[in-house]
Enzyme design. Structure first.
Site, PDB file in Angstrom:
ATOM      1  N   LYS A  57      11.996  50.911 -34.565  1.00  0.00           N
ATOM      2  CA  LYS A  57      12.117  49.895 -33.509  1.00  0.00           C
ATOM      3  C   LYS A  57      13.565  49.933 -33.034  1.00  0.00           C
ATOM      4  O   LYS A  57      14.465  49.409 -33.676  1.00  0.00           O
ATOM      5  CB  LYS A  57      11.792  48.489 -34.028  1.00  0.00           C
ATOM      6  N   PRO A  58      13.808  50.594 -31.891  1.00  0.00           N
ATOM      7  CA  PRO A  58      15.181  50.667 -31.392  1.00  0.00           C
ATOM      8  C   PRO A  58      15.563  49.366 -30.703  1.00  0.00           C
ATOM      9  O   PRO A  58      14.727  48.492 -30.478  1.00  0.00           O
ATOM     10  CB  PRO A  58      15.115  51.806 -30.377  1.00  0.00           C
ATOM     11  N   GLY A  91      22.468  46.765 -38.056  1.00  0.00           N
ATOM     12  CA  GLY A  91      22.711  45.751 -37.048  1.00  0.00           C
ATOM     13  C   GLY A  91      23.582  44.646 -37.612  1.00  0.00           C
ATOM     14  O   GLY A  91      24.304  44.851 -38.602  1.00  0.00           O
ATOM     15  N   SER A  92      23.481  43.486 -37.025  1.00  0.00           N
ATOM     16  CA  SER A  92      24.374  42.395 -37.421  1.00  0.00           C
ATOM     17  C   SER A  92      23.967  41.810 -38.775  1.00  0.00           C
ATOM     18  O   SER A  92      22.798  41.871 -39.179  1.00  0.00           O
ATOM     19  CB  SER A  92      24.336  41.299 -36.360  1.00  0.00           C
ATOM     20  N   GLU A 129      22.543  48.129 -43.293  1.00  0.00           N
ATOM     21  CA  GLU A 129      23.855  48.579 -42.779  1.00  0.00           C
ATOM     22  C   GLU A 129      24.293  47.531 -41.773  1.00  0.00           C
ATOM     23  O   GLU A 129      23.824  47.529 -40.635  1.00  0.00           O
ATOM     24  CB  GLU A 129      23.726  49.962 -42.130  1.00  0.00           C
ATOM     25  N   LEU A 130      25.151  46.637 -42.194  1.00  0.00           N
ATOM     26  CA  LEU A 130      25.419  45.431 -41.404  1.00  0.00           C
ATOM     27  C   LEU A 130      26.831  45.430 -40.803  1.00  0.00           C
ATOM     28  O   LEU A 130      27.462  46.460 -40.668  1.00  0.00           O
ATOM     29  CB  LEU A 130      25.156  44.206 -42.288  1.00  0.00           C
ATOM     30  N   GLU A 171      33.666  39.306 -36.514  1.00  0.00           N
ATOM     31  CA  GLU A 171      33.592  40.682 -36.009  1.00  0.00           C
ATOM     32  C   GLU A 171      33.544  40.556 -34.484  1.00  0.00           C
ATOM     33  O   GLU A 171      32.579  40.024 -33.937  1.00  0.00           O
ATOM     34  CB  GLU A 171      32.305  41.346 -36.524  1.00  0.00           C
TER      35      GLU A 171
HETATM   36  N1  LIG Z   1      26.951  49.198 -40.991  1.00  0.00           N
HETATM   37  C1  LIG Z   1      26.602  50.061 -40.054  1.00  0.00           C
HETATM   38  O1  LIG Z   1      26.354  51.236 -40.298  1.00  0.00           O
HETATM   39  C2  LIG Z   1      26.484  49.605 -38.632  1.00  0.00           C
HETATM   40  C3  LIG Z   1      26.327  50.565 -37.630  1.00  0.00           C
HETATM   41  C4  LIG Z   1      26.176  50.141 -36.306  1.00  0.00           C
HETATM   42  C5  LIG Z   1      26.179  48.787 -36.007  1.00  0.00           C
HETATM   43  N2  LIG Z   1      26.336  47.876 -37.007  1.00  0.00           N
HETATM   44  C6  LIG Z   1      26.368  46.448 -36.699  1.00  0.00           C
HETATM   45  O2  LIG Z   1      25.399  46.141 -35.700  1.00  0.00           O
HETATM   46  C7  LIG Z   1      25.838  45.038 -34.929  1.00  0.00           C
HETATM   47  C8  LIG Z   1      25.721  45.364 -33.450  1.00  0.00           C
HETATM   48  O3  LIG Z   1      24.454  45.826 -33.144  1.00  0.00           O
HETATM   49  P1  LIG Z   1      23.351  44.898 -32.468  1.00  0.00           P
HETATM   50  O4  LIG Z   1      23.987  43.905 -31.547  1.00  0.00           O
HETATM   51  O5  LIG Z   1      22.293  45.789 -31.926  1.00  0.00           O
HETATM   52  O6  LIG Z   1      22.813  44.109 -33.725  1.00  0.00           O
HETATM   53  P2  LIG Z   1      21.573  43.108 -33.805  1.00  0.00           P
HETATM   54  O7  LIG Z   1      21.517  42.621 -35.202  1.00  0.00           O
HETATM   55  O8  LIG Z   1      21.588  42.097 -32.720  1.00  0.00           O
HETATM   56  O9  LIG Z   1      20.324  44.062 -33.487  1.00  0.00           O
HETATM   57  C9  LIG Z   1      19.983  45.149 -34.321  1.00  0.00           C
HETATM   58  C10 LIG Z   1      18.482  45.367 -34.205  1.00  0.00           C
HETATM   59  O10 LIG Z   1      17.813  44.187 -34.617  1.00  0.00           O
HETATM   60  C11 LIG Z   1      16.959  43.726 -33.566  1.00  0.00           C
HETATM   61  N3  LIG Z   1      16.971  42.256 -33.541  1.00  0.00           N
HETATM   62  C12 LIG Z   1      17.797  41.463 -32.847  1.00  0.00           C
HETATM   63  N4  LIG Z   1      17.508  40.163 -33.069  1.00  0.00           N
HETATM   64  C13 LIG Z   1      16.488  40.148 -33.936  1.00  0.00           C
HETATM   65  C14 LIG Z   1      15.750  39.104 -34.570  1.00  0.00           C
HETATM   66  N5  LIG Z   1      16.013  37.828 -34.333  1.00  0.00           N
HETATM   67  N6  LIG Z   1      14.788  39.448 -35.425  1.00  0.00           N
HETATM   68  C15 LIG Z   1      14.538  40.737 -35.671  1.00  0.00           C
HETATM   69  N7  LIG Z   1      15.183  41.770 -35.103  1.00  0.00           N
HETATM   70  C16 LIG Z   1      16.146  41.479 -34.241  1.00  0.00           C
HETATM   71  C17 LIG Z   1      17.522  44.338 -32.300  1.00  0.00           C
HETATM   72  O11 LIG Z   1      16.536  44.443 -31.297  1.00  0.00           O
HETATM   73  C18 LIG Z   1      18.004  45.678 -32.800  1.00  0.00           C
HETATM   74  O12 LIG Z   1      16.939  46.602 -32.871  1.00  0.00           O
HETATM   75  C19 LIG Z   1      27.277  44.785 -35.363  1.00  0.00           C
HETATM   76  O13 LIG Z   1      27.317  43.710 -36.260  1.00  0.00           O
HETATM   77  C20 LIG Z   1      27.665  46.090 -36.062  1.00  0.00           C
HETATM   78  O14 LIG Z   1      28.701  45.968 -36.999  1.00  0.00           O
HETATM   79  C21 LIG Z   1      26.478  48.251 -38.303  1.00  0.00           C
END
Ligand SMILES: NC(=O)c1ccc[n+]([C@@H]2O[C@H](COP(=O)([O-])OP(=O)(O)OC[C@H]3O[C@@H](n4cnc5c(N)ncnc54)[C@H](O)[C@@H]3O)[C@@H](O)[C@H]2O)c1
Ligand SMILES: N[C@@H](CC=O)C(=O)O
Length: 498
Positions: A189-190, A242-243, A264-265, A395
């Protein structure tokens, strides 16, 4: 589809790489409820295309497809899976320019950065194609008479891969290649901001011969899709990038089905500059470590800690280096920093700067003229920051850097660790004893010494504290998709008599 939706495919050498459908069981699939979401270019606001919003039953259908395909994929020998992955790798190389174009259009990063990410992302496929052949078990000296003990590695089962928009390709391949090499079908799920890179990867996976149902891409409302994936007992591994906020939510939602979790947050990286460093050299490195991908990088050096003896010289050099960065549309030659991903990211960056200035920090702006466009944010530096400011605590995921002077190595370590995050950290010094002391004192999964670049396929990438669980890449990355099965063969004749 609107007339504008053809714009993206017109830019590609191979227009079939631009897909506006989900990919389930080897078929390009529209949403059964007829709902769609637009995807825009963050540099121009132009609509690039649309993606379907799938119904819950369609997400379950992807799990059905993965379940049906699982036995066949698992039954292949590791070297047979490796050959298919090598073909996928070759497809990425053959279509690297198109992949980079799609990425720049939907993510905003410069074309050079996108090209770099295609190579980086492809390197994980080649790496895990090899690692899949080395998932060794062990023999175990028996503690019982007439028994032979050991363990073998087996695929964990269907893996759900939820990925972010900042590295739309590499964050998928680092997971998918490991899972596929281990013998697991995957459901990706991208992010809705960058689905077209993910869908192009699926098209290339199909061309490489990855069987129907083994590779699936689902799209829709993120919370709804993730809820179905987390609650689904047939999905045995969930790998999320993600976050931290969303990662914690997914962990809670997965508790009921006890999945194997990789998280991986977020990060809030410190960048420590020792008193023995040349301030200009260190400032140039800090600028590179902070502003890449416009600061939208989990590795971004947000909190720059500079020894008080070189602080002022460092700031002057940093401002020069920051002001040399060219902000613009990622498609234009010479662009270093593209736009932020959307208007909310711009608002957040501005609120972090306002909070710091209001609490007494000094703002240093780039000397370049501001770039017109809703999502552009010029790089800035904040000095005189304190721990009470958002620029220290949060962050920022934007081109916003904060610098704080320190007096002793111990103070630098304490300041660096003053965060709930523990992903990446940087140390710049020429003194081996200082480097060793600081490196051991840092509570981070990654420590990069005198180098901005630290990532790559051989690296065990991951964080501690609230930056995550598990490691991706390296020799450990495939373990996230494997279970250890112990065996005890009783009643065995034993040469040693035991
Ligand atoms: N540790 C790592 O390797 C790494 C690498 C890249 C990015 N990140 C982190 O990712 C974050 C930025 O990416 P982002 O804005 O896409 O993160 P995000 O957490 O908003 O989204 C990541 C994924 O989760 C999904 N998502 C969003 N809200 C959701 C919800 N309520 N329920 C379920 N899924 C949901 C998104 O559609 C996306 O596919 C930053 O915090 C960054 O540090 C970490
Ligand atoms: N740059 C990181 C991704 C973080 O956002 C990586 O290479 O994994």
């Amino acid at each position: 589809m609107t007339a504008l939706s053809t714009t993206l495919s017109d830019r590609l050498q191979d227009p079939r790489l631009f897909r506006q459908y989900a990919y389930i069981n080897g078929k390009w699939t529209h949403g059964e409820g007829g709902r769609e979401e637009a995807v825009t270019d963050p540099a121009t606001g132009e609509v690039l295309g649309h993606i379907p919003v799938l119904e819950d039953a369609q997400i379950t259908a992807a799990v059905d497809a993965a379940e049906a395909a699982a036995a066949g994929w698992r039954a292949l020998r590791a070297d047979e899976r490796s050959e298919i992955l090598q073909k996928w790798y070759a497809q990425l190389h053959e279509h690297s320019e198109d992949l980079a174009t799609i990425m720049t259009l939907e993510q905003g990063k410069s074309l050079d950065d996108s090209r770099g990410e295609v190579q980086y992302g492809a390197s994980f496929i080649r790496w895990f194609a090899e690692e899949g052949k080395r998932t060794y078990g062990e023999t175990i000296p028996s503690h019982m008479p007439n028994a032979a003990l050991g363990s073998i590695k087996e695929p964990v089962g269907i893996a759900a891969l939820i990925t972010p928009w900042n590295f739309p390709l590499a964050m998928i391949t680092r997971k998918a290649a490991a899972a596929l090499a281990a013998g697991c079908p995957v459901i990706n799920k991208p992010s809705n901001e960058t689905p077209f890179t993910a869908l192009a990867l699926a098209e290339l996976a199909e061309r490489a011969g990855i069987p129907a149902g083994v590779y699936n891409v689902v799209l829709g409302e993120p919370a709804a899709v993730s809820k179905v994936l987390c609650a689904e007992p047939r999905i045995r591994a969930l790998s999320f990038t993600g976050s931290t906020r969303v990662g914690e939510l997914l962990m809670e939602q997965s508790a009921g089905t006890v999945k194997k979790l990789s998280m991986e947050l977020g990060g809030n990286a410190p960048f420590i500059v020792g008193p023995d460093m040349d301030p200009t050299e260190a400032a140039q490195a800090a600028v590179a470590a902070k502003y890449q991908t416009s600061g939208q990088d989990c590795l971004a050096a947000n909190r720059i800690l500079v020894h008080e003896s070189i602080h002022d010289a460092f700031i002057e050099a940093f401002k020069d280096s920051m002001s040399a960065l060219k902000v613009g549309n990622g498609l234009e030659d010479g662009t270093d920093l593209g736009p932020l991903i959307h208007d909310k990211a711009v608002e957040k960056a501005q609120s972090i700067v306002d909070d710091a200035v209001q609490k007494g920090a000094t703002l240093h702006e780039s000397t370049q003229p501001p770039v017109a466009g809703d999502n552009f944010f010029m790089p800035v530096l904040l000095t005189g920051i304190t721990r009470e400011m958002k620029v220290w605590r949060e962050e920022n995921f934007a081109p916003v850097a904060g610098v704080l002077p320190y007096a002793t190595d111990e103070e630098a370590i304490e300041l660096a660790n003053d965060t709930e995050y523990g992903l990446a950290s940087y140390v710049y010094s020429n003194d081996m004893r200082r480097i060793w002391k600081i490196m051991r004192g840092l509570e981070f999964g990654l420590v990069s010494v005198n180098s901005v670049k630290m990532t790559g396929a051989p690296v065990p990438f991951g964080g501690v504290k609230e930056s995550g669980l598990g490691r991706e890449g390296g020799s450990t990355g495939i373990e996230e998709y494997l279970e250890t099965k112990f065996f005890c063969l009783g009643g065995m004749p034993s040469a040693s008599g035991s």
